[in-house]
Design a protein around this motif. Structure first.
Motif, PDB file in Angstrom:
ATOM      1  N   PHE A  25       0.868  -0.809   0.195  1.00 40.24           N
ATOM      2  CA  PHE A  25      -0.136   0.508   0.291  1.00 40.24           C
ATOM      3  C   PHE A  25       0.618   1.332   0.434  1.00 40.24           C
ATOM      4  O   PHE A  25       1.899   1.629   0.994  1.00 40.24           O
ATOM      5  N   SER A  26       0.202   2.096  -0.874  1.00 41.60           N
ATOM      6  CA  SER A  26       1.346   3.263  -0.667  1.00 41.60           C
ATOM      7  C   SER A  26       0.273   5.020  -0.435  1.00 41.60           C
ATOM      8  O   SER A  26      -0.620   4.492  -1.263  1.00 41.60           O
ATOM      9  N   PHE A  27       0.529   6.116  -0.068  1.00 41.82           N
ATOM     10  CA  PHE A  27      -0.276   6.865   0.280  1.00 41.82           C
ATOM     11  C   PHE A  27       0.849   8.189  -0.138  1.00 41.82           C
ATOM     12  O   PHE A  27       1.730   8.009   0.725  1.00 41.82           O
ATOM     13  N   LEU A  28       0.598   9.090  -0.264  1.00 43.81           N
ATOM     14  CA  LEU A  28       0.999  10.421  -0.856  1.00 43.81           C
ATOM     15  C   LEU A  28      -0.179  11.443  -0.049  1.00 43.81           C
ATOM     16  O   LEU A  28      -1.049  11.715  -1.244  1.00 43.81           O
ATOM     17  N   LEU A  29       0.287  12.431   0.676  1.00 39.44           N
ATOM     18  CA  LEU A  29      -0.587  12.864   1.487  1.00 39.44           C
ATOM     19  C   LEU A  29      -0.101  14.335   0.757  1.00 39.44           C
ATOM     20  O   LEU A  29       1.369  14.595   1.528  1.00 39.44           O
ATOM     21  N   THR A  30      -0.066  15.151  -0.044  1.00 43.77           N
ATOM     22  CA  THR A  30       0.909  16.602  -0.326  1.00 43.77           C
ATOM     23  C   THR A  30      -0.051  17.468   1.018  1.00 43.77           C
ATOM     24  O   THR A  30      -0.885  17.924   0.769  1.00 43.77           O
ATOM     25  N   ASP A  31       1.421  18.430   0.856  1.00 39.91           N
ATOM     26  CA  ASP A  31       0.530  19.895   1.617  1.00 39.91           C
ATOM     27  C   ASP A  31      -0.179  19.786   2.641  1.00 39.91           C
ATOM     28  O   ASP A  31      -1.324  20.022   2.615  1.00 39.91           O
ATOM     29  N   VAL A  32      -0.253  18.929   3.547  1.00 37.95           N
ATOM     30  CA  VAL A  32      -0.155  18.499   5.016  1.00 37.95           C
ATOM     31  C   VAL A  32      -0.743  19.283   5.254  1.00 37.95           C
ATOM     32  O   VAL A  32      -2.104  19.646   6.490  1.00 37.95           O
ATOM     33  N   ARG A  33      -0.097  20.833   5.569  1.00 38.88           N
ATOM     34  CA  ARG A  33      -0.309  21.930   6.724  1.00 38.88           C
ATOM     35  C   ARG A  33      -1.552  22.803   5.809  1.00 38.88           C
ATOM     36  O   ARG A  33      -2.268  23.215   7.232  1.00 38.88           O
ATOM     37  N   ASN A  34      -1.170  22.779   4.520  1.00 36.07           N
ATOM     38  CA  ASN A  34      -2.823  23.390   4.132  1.00 36.07           C
ATOM     39  C   ASN A  34      -3.980  22.923   4.232  1.00 36.07           C
ATOM     40  O   ASN A  34      -5.152  23.393   4.538  1.00 36.07           O
ATOM     41  N   SER A  35      -3.406  21.497   4.212  1.00 39.10           N
ATOM     42  CA  SER A  35      -5.028  20.915   4.147  1.00 39.10           C
ATOM     43  C   SER A  35      -5.665  20.618   5.232  1.00 39.10           C
ATOM     44  O   SER A  35      -6.157  20.841   5.988  1.00 39.10           O
ATOM     45  N   VAL A  36      -4.450  20.553   6.240  1.00 40.04           N
ATOM     46  CA  VAL A  36      -4.954  20.900   8.145  1.00 40.04           C
ATOM     47  C   VAL A  36      -5.959  21.723   7.989  1.00 40.04           C
ATOM     48  O   VAL A  36      -7.052  22.202   8.864  1.00 40.04           O
TER      49      VAL A  36
END
Length: 210
Positions: free
Chosen positions: A15-26
């Motif tokens: 399984f592979s996961f890429l969560l980009t721009d975490v700060r702005n998303s939160v």
């Protein structure tokens, strides 16, 4: 940049996961939504989790025996790591968690032992590297100097950003530079390869043929 790493090695994992721009998303949607986004890739049920603790428990239960690649881009707060990456027990043997952040202390606090600091180039070295990619010469052409300075300021001394942007702009005229860099400024919080796609997609058909 993180997307390039993800695409290169993701096939090595279950399984592979890429969560980009975490700060702005939160900031925009909350950390719980990111947990749901992560779970949507592994859970057949709709991720109707009610709080962060429940989400963390489910992530650990579902991935605890899986070989996982998790990339978290632009982490800004300890809670991001606590509820998205947990600790080594969250994932199976051979898993890898890659984190990008401007706050090295956050990594130390979370117990991350292997850390790599990306060295930034100074202004003159940045301009020279960009110029070689954009003009195939040591210094920008005079008509493009102000726009080149804009790129240097945008890239913040990151070599890969300078190389990619320079290669993208090579051979284009002033109108195309202005069009691409205007769009670049609108999406400055996105990762560099997504930025270039937005800039390119925004060019008209004649510009794309060049």
């Amino acid at each position: 940049m993180v997307r390039a790493v993800y695409e290169r090695i993701s096939r090595e994992f279950q399984f592979s996961f890429l969560l980009t721009d975490v700060r702005n998303s939160v900031e925009k949607s909350g950390l719980l939504k990111l947990q749901k986004q992560l779970l949507s890739g592994i859970w057949t049920k709709k991720a109707n989790i009610s709080d962060l603790h429940e989400g963390a428990m489910i992530i650990r239960r579902l991935l605890g025996d899986k070989r996982v690649l998790l990339i978290l881009d632009d982490v800004h707060h300890p809670s991001h790591l606590k509820y998205l990456a947990g600790n080594q027990e969250w994932f199976g043997s051979g898993s890898r968690v890659l984190i990008t952040t401007r706050n090295e202390h956050l990594l130390i606090e979370h117990g991350v032992e292997r850390r790599l600091k990306v060295e930034e180039l100074n202004h003159d070295d940045s301009l020279q590297l960009f110029s070689w990619k954009a003009f195939k010469r040591v210094y920008p052409e005079e008509d493009f100097l102000d726009l080149s300075e804009y790129v240097i300021d945008y890239a913040k001394g990151l070599p890969l950003a300078l190389e990619v942007l320079g290669s993208f702009l090579y051979g284009r005229d002033l109108r195309e530079w202005n069009s691409a860099l205007t769009k670049l400024g609108r999406v400055s919080n996105l990762e560099i390869f997504d930025i270039l796609k937005v800039s390119y997609d925004g060019l008209d058909d004649e510009e794309k043929k060049i």
